[in-house]
Design a protein around this motif. Structure first.
Motif, mmCIF file in Angstrom:
data_model
loop_
_atom_site.group_PDB
_atom_site.id
_atom_site.type_symbol
_atom_site.label_atom_id
_atom_site.label_comp_id
_atom_site.label_asym_id
_atom_site.label_seq_id
_atom_site.Cartn_x
_atom_site.Cartn_y
_atom_site.Cartn_z
ATOM 1 N N THR A 336 0.839 -1.198 0.000
ATOM 2 C CA THR A 336 0.000 0.000 0.000
ATOM 3 C C THR A 336 0.874 1.249 0.000
ATOM 4 O OG1 THR A 336 -1.779 -1.117 1.178
ATOM 5 C CG2 THR A 336 -1.763 1.293 1.257
ATOM 6 N N VAL A 337 0.704 2.084 -1.023
ATOM 7 C CA VAL A 337 1.398 3.369 -1.119
ATOM 8 C C VAL A 337 0.316 4.451 -1.124
ATOM 9 C CG1 VAL A 337 2.881 4.824 -2.539
ATOM 10 C CG2 VAL A 337 3.295 2.358 -2.436
ATOM 11 N N PRO A 338 0.213 5.242 -0.042
ATOM 12 C CA PRO A 338 -0.839 6.270 0.028
ATOM 13 C C PRO A 338 -0.763 7.255 -1.132
ATOM 14 C CG PRO A 338 0.171 5.951 2.178
ATOM 15 C CD PRO A 338 1.012 5.200 1.187
ATOM 16 N N GLN A 339 -1.935 7.609 -1.691
ATOM 17 C CA GLN A 339 -1.996 8.558 -2.795
ATOM 18 C C GLN A 339 -2.150 9.988 -2.284
ATOM 19 O OE1 GLN A 339 -5.128 6.150 -5.068
ATOM 20 N NE2 GLN A 339 -3.978 7.094 -6.718
ATOM 21 N N ILE A 340 -1.932 10.939 -3.186
ATOM 22 C CA ILE A 340 -2.091 12.359 -2.875
ATOM 23 C C ILE A 340 -3.306 12.850 -3.645
ATOM 24 C CG2 ILE A 340 -0.985 14.623 -2.883
ATOM 25 C CD1 ILE A 340 0.419 12.581 -1.117
ATOM 26 N N ASP A 341 -4.434 12.942 -2.994
ATOM 27 C CA ASP A 341 -5.691 13.210 -3.698
ATOM 28 C C ASP A 341 -5.795 14.624 -4.270
ATOM 29 O OD1 ASP A 341 -6.559 10.656 -3.209
ATOM 30 O OD2 ASP A 341 -7.538 11.173 -1.327
ATOM 31 N N TRP A 342 -5.147 15.610 -3.648
ATOM 32 C CA TRP A 342 -5.350 16.991 -4.118
ATOM 33 C C TRP A 342 -4.847 17.213 -5.540
ATOM 34 C CZ3 TRP A 342 -1.336 19.938 -5.841
ATOM 35 C CH2 TRP A 342 -0.048 19.670 -5.365
ATOM 36 N N LEU A 343 -3.960 16.318 -6.026
ATOM 37 C CA LEU A 343 -3.447 16.479 -7.382
ATOM 38 C C LEU A 343 -4.528 16.315 -8.450
ATOM 39 C CD1 LEU A 343 -0.111 14.482 -7.134
ATOM 40 C CD2 LEU A 343 -0.311 16.854 -7.868
ATOM 41 N N TRP A 344 -5.641 15.671 -8.102
ATOM 42 C CA TRP A 344 -6.640 15.351 -9.123
ATOM 43 C C TRP A 344 -8.040 15.818 -8.717
ATOM 44 C CZ3 TRP A 344 -3.289 11.647 -6.985
ATOM 45 C CH2 TRP A 344 -2.107 11.493 -7.715
ATOM 46 N N ARG A 345 -8.091 17.004 -8.111
ATOM 47 C CA ARG A 345 -9.406 17.533 -7.751
ATOM 48 C C ARG A 345 -10.146 18.007 -8.999
ATOM 49 N NH1 ARG A 345 -8.077 21.454 -2.743
ATOM 50 N NH2 ARG A 345 -6.309 21.980 -4.057
ATOM 51 N N PRO A 346 -11.475 18.102 -8.944
ATOM 52 C CA PRO A 346 -12.255 18.504 -10.127
ATOM 53 C C PRO A 346 -11.864 19.896 -10.612
ATOM 54 C CG PRO A 346 -13.679 17.630 -8.408
ATOM 55 C CD PRO A 346 -12.326 17.758 -7.804
ATOM 56 N N GLU A 347 -12.188 20.170 -11.872
ATOM 57 C CA GLU A 347 -11.766 21.412 -12.502
ATOM 58 C C GLU A 347 -12.362 22.651 -11.852
ATOM 59 O OE1 GLU A 347 -11.790 22.498 -16.898
ATOM 60 O OE2 GLU A 347 -11.238 20.385 -16.926
ATOM 61 N N ASP A 348 -13.542 22.551 -11.249
ATOM 62 C CA ASP A 348 -14.155 23.738 -10.666
ATOM 63 C C ASP A 348 -13.584 24.059 -9.289
ATOM 64 O OD1 ASP A 348 -17.292 22.141 -9.633
ATOM 65 O OD2 ASP A 348 -15.190 21.601 -9.317
ATOM 66 N N ASP A 349 -12.681 23.228 -8.770
ATOM 67 C CA ASP A 349 -11.979 23.533 -7.539
ATOM 68 C C ASP A 349 -11.026 24.698 -7.789
ATOM 69 O OD1 ASP A 349 -11.033 20.846 -5.255
ATOM 70 O OD2 ASP A 349 -12.482 22.470 -5.085
ATOM 71 N N GLU A 350 -10.808 25.523 -6.802
ATOM 72 C CA GLU A 350 -9.928 26.680 -6.977
ATOM 73 C C GLU A 350 -8.480 26.261 -6.772
ATOM 74 O OE1 GLU A 350 -11.143 29.917 -4.584
ATOM 75 O OE2 GLU A 350 -13.147 29.989 -5.418
ATOM 76 N N THR A 351 -7.928 25.649 -7.776
ATOM 77 C CA THR A 351 -6.531 25.247 -7.748
ATOM 78 C C THR A 351 -5.845 25.785 -8.987
ATOM 79 O OG1 THR A 351 -7.053 23.190 -8.873
ATOM 80 C CG2 THR A 351 -6.963 23.121 -6.477
ATOM 81 N N SER A 352 -4.531 25.926 -8.917
ATOM 82 C CA SER A 352 -3.794 26.473 -10.053
ATOM 83 C C SER A 352 -3.599 25.450 -11.147
ATOM 84 C CB SER A 352 -2.433 26.997 -9.595
ATOM 85 O OG SER A 352 -1.708 25.975 -8.968
ATOM 86 N N ARG A 353 -3.684 24.162 -10.790
ATOM 87 C CA ARG A 353 -3.576 23.102 -11.790
ATOM 88 C C ARG A 353 -4.476 21.944 -11.388
ATOM 89 N NH1 ARG A 353 0.448 22.298 -15.417
ATOM 90 N NH2 ARG A 353 0.244 20.080 -15.105
ATOM 91 N N VAL A 354 -4.917 21.197 -12.364
ATOM 92 C CA VAL A 354 -5.695 19.997 -12.066
ATOM 93 C C VAL A 354 -5.230 18.872 -12.966
ATOM 94 C CG1 VAL A 354 -7.793 21.162 -11.277
ATOM 95 C CG2 VAL A 354 -7.512 20.629 -13.693
ATOM 96 N N ARG A 355 -5.595 17.709 -12.557
ATOM 97 C CA ARG A 355 -5.274 16.535 -13.382
ATOM 98 C C ARG A 355 -6.574 16.084 -14.027
ATOM 99 N NH1 ARG A 355 -2.846 13.753 -16.843
ATOM 100 N NH2 ARG A 355 -2.908 11.510 -16.568
#
Length: 361
Positions: A336-355
């Motif tokens: 088990t390798v924990p993932q980093i969920d914030w890298l792939w938040r939906p496009e309408d999230d206020e982030t500078s980049r999305v996956r």
């Protein structure tokens, strides 16, 4: 050729052709085929360290680098501008079947041969063991300093400056996440647990540091890039280099890890440390560091669009790898390798980049 005079004066070689490959170059000369490698000039102080590691590998009957070609003055390298240049005689090269698997095996044999290396405390300036979080934070502070410079200076902002500034939030958060990930992966504990598995690694491992010939098998090159560090560094750097070249190709990564594990199996805890290294945007931050040191006039000469395209392409490829690696490791090795969920938040999230590709799969 920029090296033609140096090779003639230092080695007595007359250069016919020069072709770049990886961290080195292939030379065709009047005396046959040779390989030329470079390293920062500051590494010249590593000579005692390199010689001690070479002798240790030889005593272990372990895989060791090709013999260096000495200069006409009997030296193992020559310094030109801010670089060390060193040369090996060429091989009758062969490419093994399942290259990635064999590369993993050879790297494992190298690490295995350095596991009992003694005297590492004598070479602390060349050690990165246990210091990844501190080194990464230092690079992140340099990025912060660059951003602060842009706020304070009354200078013309280039398009590449704009790109680095608009990328700041994403890249800086990625770096901070990598540091925190190491802590959660119990990095310090893994350093101690794997000490006997290998004590010498490369600054930035590339598969081109391993050469095969038709008769004698595998050979290492690039020893001026050796450092004291854990084996996870080389494994993570191989994966990063492969992803940046070809994107995420699961079978290639699987073959490499299977090859490595066939010699000395990785501990379960190492897979998360490798993921932490994959998270860290090292190439991006290195470019920021180099760019920040340029004068205003030099910055105008930079091919900003080319640099931006390369960095953006690498970040995009790494995003897919970061998305797929934990699932792949769990399916193939049951770890088990924990993932980093914030890298792939939906496009309408206020982030500078999305996956966006990953979030739609």
């Amino acid at each position: 050729m920029e090296y033609q005079t140096i090779l003639q004066e230092a080695y007595g070689l007359s250069l016919a052709s020069y072709s770049r490959r990886g961290y080195g170059a292939q030379l065709k000369t009047d005396q046959g085929l040779f390989y030329l490698y470079e390293a920062p000039a500051a590494y010249k102080y590593k000579s005692k360290f390199i010689e001690k590691v070479r002798k240790h590998l030889s005593a272990q009957n372990a895989l060791k680098p090709l013999a260096l070609v000495k200069t006409l003055k009997g030296q193992q390298h020559v310094v030109h501008d801010d670089q060390i240049l060193y040369v090996y005689r060429g091989l009758r090269e062969a490419v093994p079947e399942n290259h990635a698997f064999k590369c993993g095996q050879v790297l494992a044999y190298f690490h295995q041969g350095t596991g009992s290396f003694k005297g590492d405390k004598l070479f602390l300036p060349y050690s990165s063991l246990g210091s990844w979080p501190a080194m990464w934070r230092k690079k992140l502070r340099q990025y912060e300093g660059y951003r602060d410079d842009m706020d304070e200076w009354d200078l013309e902002i280039t398009p590449f400056d704009e790109y680095l500034l608009t990328s700041y939030t994403y890249v800086h958060q990625l770096g901070e996440t990598a540091v925190q990930y190491l802590y959660h992966a119990e990095y310090d504990k893994v350093v101690k647990e794997t000490a006997a598995c290998g004590k010498v690694a490369y600054q930035n491992f590339e598969q081109d540091y391993i050469l095969w010939d038709e008769e004698r098998g595998a050979h290492l090159t690039g020893e001026w890039n050796w450092v004291l560090d854990m084996r996870s560094r080389d494994i993570g750097q191989w994966i990063k280099a492969e992803v940046k070249r070809n994107g995420w190709e699961e079978e290639q990564v699987a073959s490499f890890l299977d090859g490595y594990n066939s010699v000395t199996p990785l501990l379960e805890s190492e897979y998360a440390v490798i993921y932490g290294l994959m998270l860290y945007p090292g190439r991006f931050l290195k470019v920021v560091e180099a760019y920040r040191e340029l004068s205003a006039e030099e910055k105008k000469e930079v091919d900003g669009s080319g640099w931006q395209e390369q960095l953006e392409g690498e970040l995009t490829k790494m995003e897919e790898a970061l998305f797929r690696y934990p699932v792949f490791i769990h399916q193939r090795y049951g770890v088990t390798v924990p993932q980093i969920d914030w890298l792939w938040r939906p496009e309408d999230d206020e982030t500078s980049r999305v996956r966006d590709e990953a979030s739609s799969e």
